[in-house]
Structures are given as C-alpha cells and as structure tokens.
Design a protein around this motif. Structure first.
Motif, PDB file in Angstrom:
ATOM      1  N   THR A 160       0.840  -1.196   0.000  1.00  0.00           N
ATOM      2  CA  THR A 160       0.000   0.000   0.000  1.00  0.00           C
ATOM      3  C   THR A 160       0.877   1.248   0.000  1.00  0.00           C
ATOM      4  O   THR A 160       1.782   1.371   0.826  1.00  0.00           O
ATOM      5  CB  THR A 160      -0.917  -0.003   1.249  1.00  0.00           C
ATOM      6  OG1 THR A 160      -1.585  -1.259   1.292  1.00  0.00           O
ATOM      7  CG2 THR A 160      -1.934   1.112   1.188  1.00  0.00           C
TER       8      THR A 160
ATOM      9  N   GLY B  31      -1.341   7.478   0.845  1.00  0.00           N
ATOM     10  CA  GLY B  31      -2.380   8.175   0.079  1.00  0.00           C
ATOM     11  C   GLY B  31      -3.333   7.225  -0.620  1.00  0.00           C
ATOM     12  O   GLY B  31      -4.360   7.638  -1.155  1.00  0.00           O
ATOM     13  N   ASP B  32      -3.006   5.906  -0.615  1.00  0.00           N
ATOM     14  CA  ASP B  32      -3.922   4.930  -1.219  1.00  0.00           C
ATOM     15  C   ASP B  32      -5.220   4.899  -0.430  1.00  0.00           C
ATOM     16  O   ASP B  32      -5.228   5.098   0.781  1.00  0.00           O
ATOM     17  CB  ASP B  32      -3.326   3.505  -1.177  1.00  0.00           C
ATOM     18  CG  ASP B  32      -2.405   3.250  -2.354  1.00  0.00           C
ATOM     19  OD1 ASP B  32      -2.219   4.177  -3.158  1.00  0.00           O
ATOM     20  OD2 ASP B  32      -1.852   2.134  -2.436  1.00  0.00           O
ATOM     21  N   ASN B  33      -6.304   4.598  -1.137  1.00  0.00           N
ATOM     22  CA  ASN B  33      -7.599   4.445  -0.473  1.00  0.00           C
ATOM     23  C   ASN B  33      -7.609   3.101   0.250  1.00  0.00           C
ATOM     24  O   ASN B  33      -7.527   2.062  -0.394  1.00  0.00           O
ATOM     25  CB  ASN B  33      -8.707   4.510  -1.533  1.00  0.00           C
ATOM     26  CG  ASN B  33     -10.065   4.721  -0.928  1.00  0.00           C
ATOM     27  OD1 ASN B  33     -10.168   5.018   0.262  1.00  0.00           O
ATOM     28  ND2 ASN B  33     -11.093   4.578  -1.734  1.00  0.00           N
ATOM     29  N   PRO B  34      -7.689   3.069   1.635  1.00  0.00           N
ATOM     30  CA  PRO B  34      -7.652   1.774   2.309  1.00  0.00           C
ATOM     31  C   PRO B  34      -8.871   0.926   1.973  1.00  0.00           C
ATOM     32  O   PRO B  34      -9.983   1.410   2.008  1.00  0.00           O
ATOM     33  CB  PRO B  34      -7.630   2.147   3.803  1.00  0.00           C
ATOM     34  CG  PRO B  34      -8.061   3.572   3.893  1.00  0.00           C
ATOM     35  CD  PRO B  34      -7.887   4.199   2.537  1.00  0.00           C
ATOM     36  N   ALA B  35      -8.638  -0.349   1.627  1.00  0.00           N
ATOM     37  CA  ALA B  35      -9.749  -1.234   1.244  1.00  0.00           C
ATOM     38  C   ALA B  35     -10.472  -1.760   2.473  1.00  0.00           C
ATOM     39  O   ALA B  35      -9.862  -1.964   3.482  1.00  0.00           O
ATOM     40  CB  ALA B  35      -9.221  -2.391   0.426  1.00  0.00           C
TER      41      ALA B  35
END
Ligand SMILES: N=c1c2ncn([C@@H]3O[C@H](COP(=O)(O)OP(=O)(O)OP(=O)(O)O)[C@@H](O)[C@H]3O)c2ncn1[C@@H]1O[C@H](COP(=O)(O)O)[C@@H](O)[C@H]1O
Length: 117
Positions: A110, A113-117
């Motif tokens: 990850t 800044g990634d969108n957490p799943a």
C-alpha cells in the motif's frame, strides 16, 4: 508423506499424463483441449458451488462441501497442468509466504495516500 499428499501427487501425475497424451474418452483431455476458457468456466462454477455448500448445515452439508472442494481442487489442478505449473511450484510459493502475515504483506504493497480497502 501423508496419505493426502500421496493422493494429490498421484492425481496431479494422472492429470499431467492426460495433458501430454490426450487420450480419447478422458474428461481431463476434453478440459485441456478447451484451454483456459473451458477450464476457467468450470473453476468458476465449482468455486461458486463450494461457497454455496459451505453454508449448508449438518453432517450432510459438510459431506456436500467436501465433495465440492474435491471438484474445485481437481479443476484447479487441471488448470495448473494446462499452464505448466506443478504442485511443487505452488507449495514453494506458499513456503515463500510462510511467516508473512496477510495484513503485513498488504500494508507493504500500500502506497501512502492509497484508499484503504
Ligand atoms: N478427480 C477427478 C474428478 N473430479 C471431478 N471430476 C469430473 O468433473 C465433472 C464435474 O462437473 P459437474 O459436477 O459440473 O458435472 P457435469 O455437469 O457432468 O459437468 P459438465 O459436463 O457440465 O462439464 C464431472 O464430470 C466429474 O466426473 C473428475 N474427473 C476426473 N478426476 C480424476 O482424473 C482422473 C482421470 O480422469 P479422465 O481424464 O476422465 O480419465 C480420474 O481417474 C480421477 O482420478
């Protein structure tokens, strides 16, 4: 070797031989000749049947689930043979993952800044 591993190895050898020799009258031959389209369709169908059977209660439900997992394993192994992947290849990949928790591994992939799943 455990009885389970002996049976899985023997089944894989049978499937690999079918894939090489393509004998007539063999279901494995028909799958192999249908390629990823035919084998993939069965893998998806059997995976859905496994999930459905997992929700069935009682001893009969457990027996049905076990039967469907057998179908899924067989068809997945046919896909492996078609792709030239062995049980040893998959075991080595699982061995490589040993001790690496799934969540830790996911976090390592990850980016900030990634969108957490
Ligand atoms: N383990 C299996 C095995 N598990 C499941 N199946 C087949 O997988 C299919 C499962 O599909 P379904 O339940 O959807 O039944 P179906 O509606 O008849 O299937 P489709 O016609 O829709 O594809 C059935 O035909 C089962 O007989 C298997 N066919 C073969 N094997 C092993 O492979 C060996 C070689 O088989 P052949 O290649 O046929 O000689 C056998 O001796 C067994 O050891």
């Amino acid at each position: 070797m455990s009885e389970a591993l002996t049976i899985l190895n023997r089944l894989m050898e049978t499937i690999q031989t079918r894939a090489q020799e393509r004998p007539a009258g063999s279901y494995t031959t028909k799958l192999i000749e249908g390629g990823v389209g035919k084998i993939g369709k069965k893998v998806i169908e059997e995976a859905a049947e496994v999930v459905e059977a997992a929700a069935e209660e009682g001893a009969e439900g457990k027996e049905h689930f076990t039967y469907e997992v057998g179908d899924l394993l067989y068809h997945t192994m046919v896909m492996m043979a078609w792709r030239g992947v062995t049980l040893d290849d998959v075991a080595a990949e699982l061995g490589r993952r040993e001790g690496i928790g799934g969540l830790v591994e996911k976090a390592s992939r990850t980016q900030p800044g990634d969108n957490p799943a």
